[in-house]
Design a protein around this motif. Structure first.
Motif, PDB file in Angstrom:
ATOM      1  N   LEU A   1       9.724 -45.545 -35.885  1.00  0.00           N
ATOM      2  CA  LEU A   1      10.108 -44.933 -34.614  1.00  0.00           C
ATOM      3  C   LEU A   1       9.334 -43.640 -34.390  1.00  0.00           C
ATOM      4  O   LEU A   1       8.881 -43.354 -33.277  1.00  0.00           O
ATOM      5  CB  LEU A   1      11.619 -44.666 -34.584  1.00  0.00           C
ATOM      6  N   ARG A   2       9.139 -42.883 -35.463  1.00  0.00           N
ATOM      7  CA  ARG A   2       8.428 -41.603 -35.286  1.00  0.00           C
ATOM      8  C   ARG A   2       6.979 -41.861 -34.865  1.00  0.00           C
ATOM      9  O   ARG A   2       6.432 -41.147 -34.027  1.00  0.00           O
ATOM     10  CB  ARG A   2       8.550 -40.789 -36.558  1.00  0.00           C
ATOM     11  N   ALA A   3       6.364 -42.899 -35.436  1.00  0.00           N
ATOM     12  CA  ALA A   3       4.998 -43.246 -35.022  1.00  0.00           C
ATOM     13  C   ALA A   3       4.982 -43.722 -33.565  1.00  0.00           C
ATOM     14  O   ALA A   3       4.062 -43.386 -32.796  1.00  0.00           O
ATOM     15  CB  ALA A   3       4.437 -44.327 -35.943  1.00  0.00           C
ATOM     16  N   ALA A   4       5.996 -44.469 -33.169  1.00  0.00           N
ATOM     17  CA  ALA A   4       6.053 -44.945 -31.780  1.00  0.00           C
ATOM     18  C   ALA A   4       6.272 -43.786 -30.807  1.00  0.00           C
ATOM     19  O   ALA A   4       5.743 -43.792 -29.692  1.00  0.00           O
ATOM     20  CB  ALA A   4       7.172 -45.984 -31.627  1.00  0.00           C
ATOM     21  N   VAL A   5       7.043 -42.789 -31.231  1.00  0.00           N
ATOM     22  CA  VAL A   5       7.252 -41.607 -30.388  1.00  0.00           C
ATOM     23  C   VAL A   5       5.933 -40.848 -30.219  1.00  0.00           C
ATOM     24  O   VAL A   5       5.595 -40.381 -29.120  1.00  0.00           O
ATOM     25  CB  VAL A   5       8.350 -40.696 -30.987  1.00  0.00           C
ATOM     26  N   VAL A   6       5.159 -40.741 -31.302  1.00  0.00           N
ATOM     27  CA  VAL A   6       3.858 -40.070 -31.218  1.00  0.00           C
ATOM     28  C   VAL A   6       2.974 -40.780 -30.198  1.00  0.00           C
ATOM     29  O   VAL A   6       2.350 -40.152 -29.333  1.00  0.00           O
ATOM     30  CB  VAL A   6       3.186 -40.035 -32.611  1.00  0.00           C
ATOM     31  N   GLU A   7       2.953 -42.090 -30.271  1.00  0.00           N
ATOM     32  CA  GLU A   7       2.135 -42.875 -29.342  1.00  0.00           C
ATOM     33  C   GLU A   7       2.638 -42.715 -27.902  1.00  0.00           C
ATOM     34  O   GLU A   7       1.847 -42.582 -26.956  1.00  0.00           O
ATOM     35  CB  GLU A   7       2.176 -44.341 -29.780  1.00  0.00           C
ATOM     36  N   HIS A   8       3.956 -42.719 -27.753  1.00  0.00           N
ATOM     37  CA  HIS A   8       4.595 -42.518 -26.441  1.00  0.00           C
ATOM     38  C   HIS A   8       4.182 -41.165 -25.852  1.00  0.00           C
ATOM     39  O   HIS A   8       3.786 -41.075 -24.684  1.00  0.00           O
ATOM     40  CB  HIS A   8       6.110 -42.598 -26.669  1.00  0.00           C
ATOM     41  N   LEU A   9       4.234 -40.120 -26.657  1.00  0.00           N
ATOM     42  CA  LEU A   9       3.878 -38.783 -26.166  1.00  0.00           C
ATOM     43  C   LEU A   9       2.390 -38.697 -25.846  1.00  0.00           C
ATOM     44  O   LEU A   9       1.979 -38.030 -24.909  1.00  0.00           O
ATOM     45  CB  LEU A   9       4.244 -37.725 -27.214  1.00  0.00           C
ATOM     46  N   ARG A  10       1.598 -39.379 -26.651  1.00  0.00           N
ATOM     47  CA  ARG A  10       0.159 -39.352 -26.435  1.00  0.00           C
ATOM     48  C   ARG A  10      -0.181 -40.008 -25.100  1.00  0.00           C
ATOM     49  O   ARG A  10      -0.966 -39.484 -24.309  1.00  0.00           O
ATOM     50  CB  ARG A  10      -0.539 -40.094 -27.575  1.00  0.00           C
ATOM     51  N   ARG A  11       0.452 -41.133 -24.828  1.00  0.00           N
ATOM     52  CA  ARG A  11       0.078 -41.886 -23.640  1.00  0.00           C
ATOM     53  C   ARG A  11       0.744 -41.368 -22.374  1.00  0.00           C
ATOM     54  O   ARG A  11       0.153 -41.396 -21.307  1.00  0.00           O
ATOM     55  CB  ARG A  11       0.419 -43.371 -23.824  1.00  0.00           C
ATOM     56  N   LEU A  12       1.995 -40.940 -22.476  1.00  0.00           N
ATOM     57  CA  LEU A  12       2.705 -40.547 -21.269  1.00  0.00           C
ATOM     58  C   LEU A  12       2.669 -39.051 -21.020  1.00  0.00           C
ATOM     59  O   LEU A  12       2.879 -38.596 -19.911  1.00  0.00           O
ATOM     60  CB  LEU A  12       4.161 -41.033 -21.311  1.00  0.00           C
ATOM     61  N   ARG A  13       2.434 -38.280 -22.059  1.00  0.00           N
ATOM     62  CA  ARG A  13       2.441 -36.832 -21.889  1.00  0.00           C
ATOM     63  C   ARG A  13       1.126 -36.196 -22.297  1.00  0.00           C
ATOM     64  O   ARG A  13       0.989 -34.975 -22.269  1.00  0.00           O
ATOM     65  CB  ARG A  13       3.591 -36.209 -22.714  1.00  0.00           C
ATOM     66  N   GLY A  14       0.153 -37.009 -22.737  1.00  0.00           N
ATOM     67  CA  GLY A  14      -1.128 -36.447 -23.134  1.00  0.00           C
ATOM     68  C   GLY A  14      -0.996 -35.453 -24.267  1.00  0.00           C
ATOM     69  O   GLY A  14      -1.698 -34.453 -24.339  1.00  0.00           O
ATOM     70  N   PHE A  15      -0.078 -35.708 -25.172  1.00  0.00           N
ATOM     71  CA  PHE A  15       0.228 -34.761 -26.246  1.00  0.00           C
ATOM     72  C   PHE A  15       0.084 -35.510 -27.558  1.00  0.00           C
ATOM     73  O   PHE A  15       0.743 -36.515 -27.781  1.00  0.00           O
ATOM     74  CB  PHE A  15       1.648 -34.227 -26.041  1.00  0.00           C
ATOM     75  N   ASN A  16      -0.813 -35.023 -28.393  1.00  0.00           N
ATOM     76  CA  ASN A  16      -1.110 -35.701 -29.646  1.00  0.00           C
ATOM     77  C   ASN A  16      -0.540 -34.874 -30.794  1.00  0.00           C
ATOM     78  O   ASN A  16      -1.045 -33.803 -31.090  1.00  0.00           O
ATOM     79  CB  ASN A  16      -2.634 -35.836 -29.798  1.00  0.00           C
ATOM     80  N   CYS A  17       0.549 -35.336 -31.421  1.00  0.00           N
ATOM     81  CA  CYS A  17       1.146 -34.538 -32.497  1.00  0.00           C
ATOM     82  C   CYS A  17       1.234 -35.366 -33.770  1.00  0.00           C
ATOM     83  O   CYS A  17       1.070 -36.587 -33.750  1.00  0.00           O
ATOM     84  CB  CYS A  17       2.526 -34.032 -32.095  1.00  0.00           C
ATOM     85  N   GLU A  18       1.484 -34.701 -34.876  1.00  0.00           N
ATOM     86  CA  GLU A  18       1.571 -35.380 -36.150  1.00  0.00           C
ATOM     87  C   GLU A  18       2.962 -36.004 -36.292  1.00  0.00           C
ATOM     88  O   GLU A  18       3.963 -35.351 -36.038  1.00  0.00           O
ATOM     89  CB  GLU A  18       1.353 -34.398 -37.308  1.00  0.00           C
ATOM     90  N   PRO A  19       3.043 -37.260 -36.738  1.00  0.00           N
ATOM     91  CA  PRO A  19       4.359 -37.908 -36.861  1.00  0.00           C
ATOM     92  C   PRO A  19       5.277 -37.203 -37.862  1.00  0.00           C
ATOM     93  O   PRO A  19       6.493 -37.312 -37.751  1.00  0.00           O
ATOM     94  CB  PRO A  19       4.029 -39.334 -37.317  1.00  0.00           C
ATOM     95  N   ASP A  20       4.718 -36.472 -38.791  1.00  0.00           N
ATOM     96  CA  ASP A  20       5.579 -35.780 -39.755  1.00  0.00           C
ATOM     97  C   ASP A  20       6.333 -34.616 -39.130  1.00  0.00           C
ATOM     98  O   ASP A  20       7.216 -34.043 -39.759  1.00  0.00           O
ATOM     99  CB  ASP A  20       4.758 -35.298 -40.957  1.00  0.00           C
ATOM    100  N   ARG A  21       5.977 -34.271 -37.902  1.00  0.00           N
ATOM    101  CA  ARG A  21       6.717 -33.224 -37.193  1.00  0.00           C
ATOM    102  C   ARG A  21       7.771 -33.804 -36.257  1.00  0.00           C
ATOM    103  O   ARG A  21       8.495 -33.053 -35.585  1.00  0.00           O
ATOM    104  CB  ARG A  21       5.756 -32.353 -36.379  1.00  0.00           C
TER     105      ARG A  21
END
Lengths: 494, 494
Positions: free
Chosen positions: A162-182
């Motif tokens: 889920l955390r990896a999917a949230v990262v992908e979600h934020l990257r695609r919908l919010r243009g925000f690339n963060c580390e899944p460990d955060r």
């Protein structure tokens, strides 16, 4: 509405555990003790009229007595009428015993202890349209999740898928690339805020004024000191951030200031971050509806500018349904260990099945497709709101740009208008309640959501609002900020 | 283990929301601004090597510019090598761009920030066998739940269908008949305790000593004053309850005192309730494993004796899986409104789908059948523990009567034994940690669970324990209570 269990549970449960305790040292024979226990269990509602009792063989084994002992007890109860034996059926509690003992108390749909008023048309803001959530992608996601094993080790911040999917979600919908460990999984926006406050230890928190009443209630519940931070048309006024004795944390809505909808410009964003770094203030970015923006693209998340000072609070309550009770936080690096410690002590509130299902729904594109559909619906509804409430004199109707709610302002008594709507079965939110401090005198009105109702209810609700507010022509435009003196700004109602 | 998203998300997500903001008042042509934004998004990892960019038509519509403007920008990027156009495919970010930008960071299975030690065989207590949970009844329950609509109004204490199913569950498995309006759905035992403390405002809490360390950690997290209440072989010593300045709440395990397993006799139960009523103390009955008792029937719940003073804390963590993160509280009548208020402010942490699925699993008899299977497994395993650890001198092995764990006591250094087990990949819990106060000097040993591992791991774990503790013959029997002087009681190891 009254809920009752509809299944024949008794037939399907393999063994009744009768809480009978025999005392071989006490007076009273064992059959008498068994009979007395069954009388007591029946009278107290544990055994119900018509319900079968265990076979004499099963109960004897269960109690560690001879079968004859149980048969003597049952014969006594049959003679007294507590039990009945019908040929071909199990011996049962007499179905003629008072019905008062027989039926379990029903639960009212909204809790009997404190009856809540159920509006006929609920236009309180913050609820999305949920009719189309439970579609094929949704059901498929839960099916996959329910088939997965449950006894796996899960990290304290949540299931990695889920955390990896949230990262992908934020990257695609919010243009925000963060580390899944955060990324930490939460039970929604309020639980995420609670978690951040707990982990950071922040007890002195600045909030935008006006702002979300529901987040302020979380602060109250955590006994935090709440400090009002002034806003204007562009959101938080960063020149007025306190330089002496700053709060430990601030909660901001840079994408869409609530409820007036201002977007925090880049210079203010940088000023806020500079101030936060200087004073060591945790910035909590409440990114409550960015994914749903249908009118223009949101600015990049504040959290994308600073991985050390900003926590991003995300939720699926608006994109999907509050009933999912699932969200996430992107943590500033220094808070990761503290959040893990809180989760280690208090537990992860989101079930693994739910985490897997949401991950699957995100990864399969289900959420993205649903979001697209909803954007179209909300864009259409916003136009409908504008059209339906046009032309009311002395009334300003301000449907938030790209949002799910509208602010209605007027110079009449706020309470009497809201009460009049309530008498017609319509629930809206008082504009005054958005202020942590005393609202400016010019701020009278209400906020209503146009996401969470059917098309028919929205049309009826809009007609009721129009009829209640009367016939003078209105202005449609940006909401009047409290920072403009009434009547001074060109778009302020006179 | 490293998790990655395995699906081709890009193909399935219908639209990329590129966070490009054009500034028509700034220097730089619009094509230049678009090109610079795409370079920046690629360099910062938002756009990934090999990923398609939107068609010129889609991006133009999205940005509100002419299609020619986007084509100029794309041509520039193609010339620079940021983009590649392959006949028959969408224009994409150059797949040859440094791979450092291409892959999202992976999440380690246990969180990278604070690596946790993963024991090879985890015998820490409190975990049930979860291999057989995700069977046909479980999957069917989630299927039903996922097909139900989500946009329904749910009472603050939880979905009525689950609360009714919990009432039925308590009636059949615990012989306790309560009103569903007193049942609140929780995210598990610890969340339920937190909710009770929050709603009651209790800040001064008595706990059994020894007792559950995990519940004490909840008290620490809520900044409560923790008071030790003495226990003996029969559980809480009610004659030693404080008559002056009593705590506001006490947490007790009357069915199965943890970890020594004593059952609170009826005279002590009545004394506890009489004391609680006299002083207005909230009694929190932690009924953590009664449903799993396989050796004898538990006494009726304390909560069945008093609907005004006792809250019963229940969980499905032991009967099913901690990963479900679902439990319940039976509230004393006076706390119902306060718990509703807390839920109203902070939200319900358990998703509606989960609540429906658990209700369905209970109502269909799935839980009852699973519980029966588990009772058989645990009964067998308890015998296996007794057999495997027999005959160790100076060591007392006390598998809890009807429970999922055993206490091992010895007169050596506790830490060195536990470290020796850990070096062999075996995790157990220190007996000393069960005390809120300083443990009595005679209390050295460890607690291990025999529920949550495979048969093979249990056998290997028991062999390791046996080898580590050495070869002197042991006694098997009741655990030595701290209230017996070492060596004085006949069943104490010499």
């Amino acid at each position: 509405m009254v809920y009752q269990l509809e299944r024949g549970i008794m037939r399907q449960v393999p063994e009744v555990a009768l809480p009978i305790v025999l005392d071989r040292t006490a007076g009273g024979s064992l059959p008498n003790q068994i009979a007395e226990s069954i009388r007591h269990l029946t009278a107290s509602g544990v055994l119900r009229a018509g319900e079968p009792v265990p076979s004499s063989r099963a109960l004897a084994r269960h109690l560690g007595v001879s079968r004859g002992t149980v048969i003597v007890a049952y014969d006594q109860l049959l003679a007294e009428g507590w039990l009945v034996a019908i040929a071909g059926s199990a011996t049962s509690i007499n179905p003629q015993l008072p019905r008062a003992w027989a039926a379990p108390p029903a639960v009212s749909a909204r809790g009997a202890s404190r009856p809540q008023e159920v509006p006929r048309i609920d236009l309180r803001p913050g609820r999305p349209l949920q009719d189309e959530v439970a579609g094929p992608s949704w059901r498929a996601a839960w099916r996959v999740a329910a088939a997965a094993p449950v006894g796996v080790s899960v990290p304290l911040l949540g299931w990695p898928g889920l955390r990896a999917a949230v990262v992908e979600h934020l990257r695609r919908l919010r243009g925000f690339n963060c580390e899944p460990d955060r990324v930490a999984v939460t039970a929604g926006g309020r639980e995420g805020l609670s978690l951040l406050l707990h982990a950071s230890g922040a007890k002195d928190v600045g909030v935008e004024d006006p702002g979300f009443p529901s987040l302020r209630r979380v602060l109250h519940r955590r006994n935090a000191i709440i400090r009002s931070l002034p806003t204007d048309d562009q959101g938080l006024v960063t020149t007025k951030l306190p330089e002496t004795e700053p709060p430990e944390a601030v909660i901001v809505t840079p994408a869409h200031q609530y409820p007036f909808g201002g977007t925090l410009h880049i210079d203010r964003r940088l000023a806020l971050l500079e101030w936060a770094r200087r004073h060591g203030v945790l910035v909590i970015e409440d990114d409550y509806d960015s994914e749903l923006r249908y009118a223009s693209e949101p600015l990049p998340a504040l959290a994308s500018l600073d991985a050390d000072q900003v926590a991003l609070l995300g939720t699926f309550s608006k994109t999907l349904t509050p009933a999912l009770a699932t969200g996430f936080v992107v943590l500033p690096r220094h808070l990761v260990a503290a959040v893990e410690a809180v989760r280690g002590d208090l537990g992860q509130p989101v079930s693994l099945v739910t985490q897997r299902a949401v991950a699957e729904y995100l990864a399969s594109g289900g959420l993205a497709r649903h979001t697209q559909r909803m954007r179209r619906v909300y864009r259409r509804r916003r136009n409908q709101v504008v059209a339906a409430l046009a032309g009311l004199t002395g009334v300003r109707v301000s449907p938030m740009d790209g949002g799910l709610h509208a602010v209605v302002q007027f110079d009449r008594d706020e309470r009497s208008v809201i009460d009049a709507l309530r008498m017609q079965g319509l629930a809206v939110a008082s504009l005054g309640e958005y202020w942590a401090s005393e609202p400016p005198g010019s701020q009278r009105g209400f906020v209503f959501g146009f996401g969470g109702v059917s098309d028919a209810d929205l049309a009826e609700g809009l007609a009721t609002i129009r009829a209640t507010l009367g016939g003078r022509p209105s202005t449609i435009g940006r909401p009047a900020s409290p920072h403009r003196a009434p009547g001074a700004a060109p778009d302020q109602p006179s």
